[in-house]
Design an enzyme around this catalytic site. Structure first.
Site, PDB file in Angstrom:
ATOM      1  N   MET A  47       0.814  -1.219   0.000  1.00  0.00           N
ATOM      2  CA  MET A  47       0.000   0.000   0.000  1.00  0.00           C
ATOM      3  C   MET A  47       0.844   1.265   0.000  1.00  0.00           C
ATOM      4  O   MET A  47       0.364   2.344  -0.330  1.00  0.00           O
ATOM      5  CB  MET A  47      -0.912   0.006   1.222  1.00  0.00           C
ATOM      6  CG  MET A  47      -0.172   0.109   2.542  1.00  0.00           C
ATOM      7  SD  MET A  47      -1.237   0.581   3.915  1.00  0.00           S
ATOM      8  CE  MET A  47      -2.484  -0.686   3.832  1.00  0.00           C
ATOM      9  N   LYS A  48       2.121   1.140   0.356  1.00  0.00           N
ATOM     10  CA  LYS A  48       2.980   2.318   0.431  1.00  0.00           C
ATOM     11  C   LYS A  48       3.234   2.949  -0.935  1.00  0.00           C
ATOM     12  O   LYS A  48       3.670   4.106  -1.013  1.00  0.00           O
ATOM     13  CB  LYS A  48       4.297   1.972   1.107  1.00  0.00           C
ATOM     14  CG  LYS A  48       4.149   1.538   2.564  1.00  0.00           C
ATOM     15  CD  LYS A  48       3.575   2.632   3.444  1.00  0.00           C
ATOM     16  CE  LYS A  48       3.577   2.231   4.913  1.00  0.00           C
ATOM     17  NZ  LYS A  48       3.088   3.313   5.793  1.00  0.00           N
ATOM     18  N   ASP A  49       2.939   2.226  -2.012  1.00  0.00           N
ATOM     19  CA  ASP A  49       3.026   2.833  -3.347  1.00  0.00           C
ATOM     20  C   ASP A  49       2.121   4.064  -3.438  1.00  0.00           C
ATOM     21  O   ASP A  49       2.426   5.032  -4.141  1.00  0.00           O
ATOM     22  CB  ASP A  49       2.584   1.838  -4.415  1.00  0.00           C
ATOM     23  CG  ASP A  49       3.610   0.761  -4.686  1.00  0.00           C
ATOM     24  OD1 ASP A  49       4.676   0.771  -4.047  1.00  0.00           O
ATOM     25  OD2 ASP A  49       3.349  -0.098  -5.553  1.00  0.00           O
TER      26      ASP A  49
END
Length: 345
Positions: A47-49
């Site tokens: 999710m850090k994208d």
């Protein structure tokens, strides 16, 4: 998040729009419908994208980042990989201060993506000069033309999820979501998603996940920063020994803590029972969901979304290693073999 028609301009066009997957076996004894938001479908497998892309693009729009700039960040691994990915596409140098809880595999991946990596001890206070927070600040001060992402204290962190993850969940459930279970580290995901969904329906419950050894749950309940709550734990990317300003505690209804051992086993069960190969924190989210269910938070009409942050390939040397699990005292081999066979049946 950008839409595409079969051909993308770069991998960044694939960030976001991740699927919701119904869980059928691991939650079969629980009341309600349980849906996994599978963030491993992002190109950087986490999710850090979302925050890396959003923060860098906002810095570009504001003229903070320009050709030749260096991007600096603190990370337990996933944010660093996502920032390195964005920097490759956009042409910036990436410098990372990494928490030593990150596996060797994660650190090798960061270096393979061209990042310069400084590994910092995990079990020190946030204001210790050796902590990855302080190392990142020092690197920023010493490095000309650098930008410090500072995800723990950057409002763009939660904004990224307010603009993408929250609306996706609302649209994918056709507004029927009743509960969202979210791990809290920097607090960006739980805050952004919580704010958006409560604007659509104030009755949606935002259920936080914290780790034993972290201060978030007690701080949420009492506003007391209790250092007695802090001690070493193994789960990466979950909990904190400081209070990130990126966390909006007002949109969080409650926190539940999970143990290192239970979270590790639940991640392994998720792979065996649902075919979802996820990371340590994803195991924590499913374990917390089980604990919430046992406490009566859900009924047969509940539509529960669990945000699963990343892919299991980053934990091969940890929770998916029988040797590592045994070294932690998480199982003896005979008990594990018995449990694995029961799960498969």
């Amino acid at each position: 998040m950008k839409k595409h028609n079969g051909i993308t301009n770069s991998v960044l066009d694939l960030v976001g729009d991740t699927p919701l997957i119904r869980l059928n076996k691991i939650t079969k004894e629980l009341n309600g419908e349980f849906l996994a938001k599978y963030e491993a479908f992002n190109p950087g497998h986490s999710m850090k994208d979302r925050i890396a892309t959003h923060i860098v693009e906002q810095a570009e729009k504001r003229g903070i980042l320009k050709k030749g700039s260096k991007v600096i960040e603190t990370t337990s691994g996933n944010t660093g990989f996502s920032i390195a990915l964005v920097c490759i596409i956009k042409g910036y140098e990436c410098i990372l201060a990494v928490n030593s809880k990150a596996s060797k595999g994660k650190i090798n991946m960061l270096r393979s993506m061209g990042a310069k990596v400084y590994v910092c001890p995990a079990n020190v206070s946030a204001d210790d000069p050796r902590s990855y927070y302080q190392v990142a600040k020092r690197l920023h001060e010493e490095t000309a033309d650098s930008v410090y992402i500072n995800q723990y204290f950057n409002d763009l962190n939660s904004e990224a999820h307010y603009l993408s993850t929250g609306p996706e969940i609302w649209e994918q459930t056709k507004g029927k979501v009743t509960h969202v279970v979210v791990a809290s580290g920097t607090g960006g995901t739980i805050s952004g998603v919580g704010k958006y969904l409560k604007e659509q329906n104030p009755d949606v419950k935002i259920l936080g996940v914290d780790a034993f050894g972290s201060i978030l749950k007690k701080f949420h309940e009492t506003s007391d920063f209790d250092t007695n709550e802090i001690y070493p734990y193994r789960i990466e990317g979950l909990g904190k020994n400081l209070i990130p300003s990126a966390t909006n505690f007002e949109v969080i209804d409650v926190f539940e803590k999970v143990t290192d051992e239970a979270a590790a086993h639940k991640a392994r069960e998720l792979a065996l029972m649902e075919g979802l190969f996820t990371g340590y924190t994803s195991g924590a989210v499913v374990q917390a969901t089980t604990q919430y269910a046992e406490q009566g938070y859900f009924d047969k009409n509940s539509v529960v979304v669990m945000i699963l942050p990343d892919h299991g390939s980053r934990y091969m040397e940890k929770i998916y290693s029988d040797e590592w699990m045994r070294e932690q005292g998480f199982f003896d081999s005979k008990k594990h073999e018995k449990n694995a066979l029961e799960i498969i049946k």
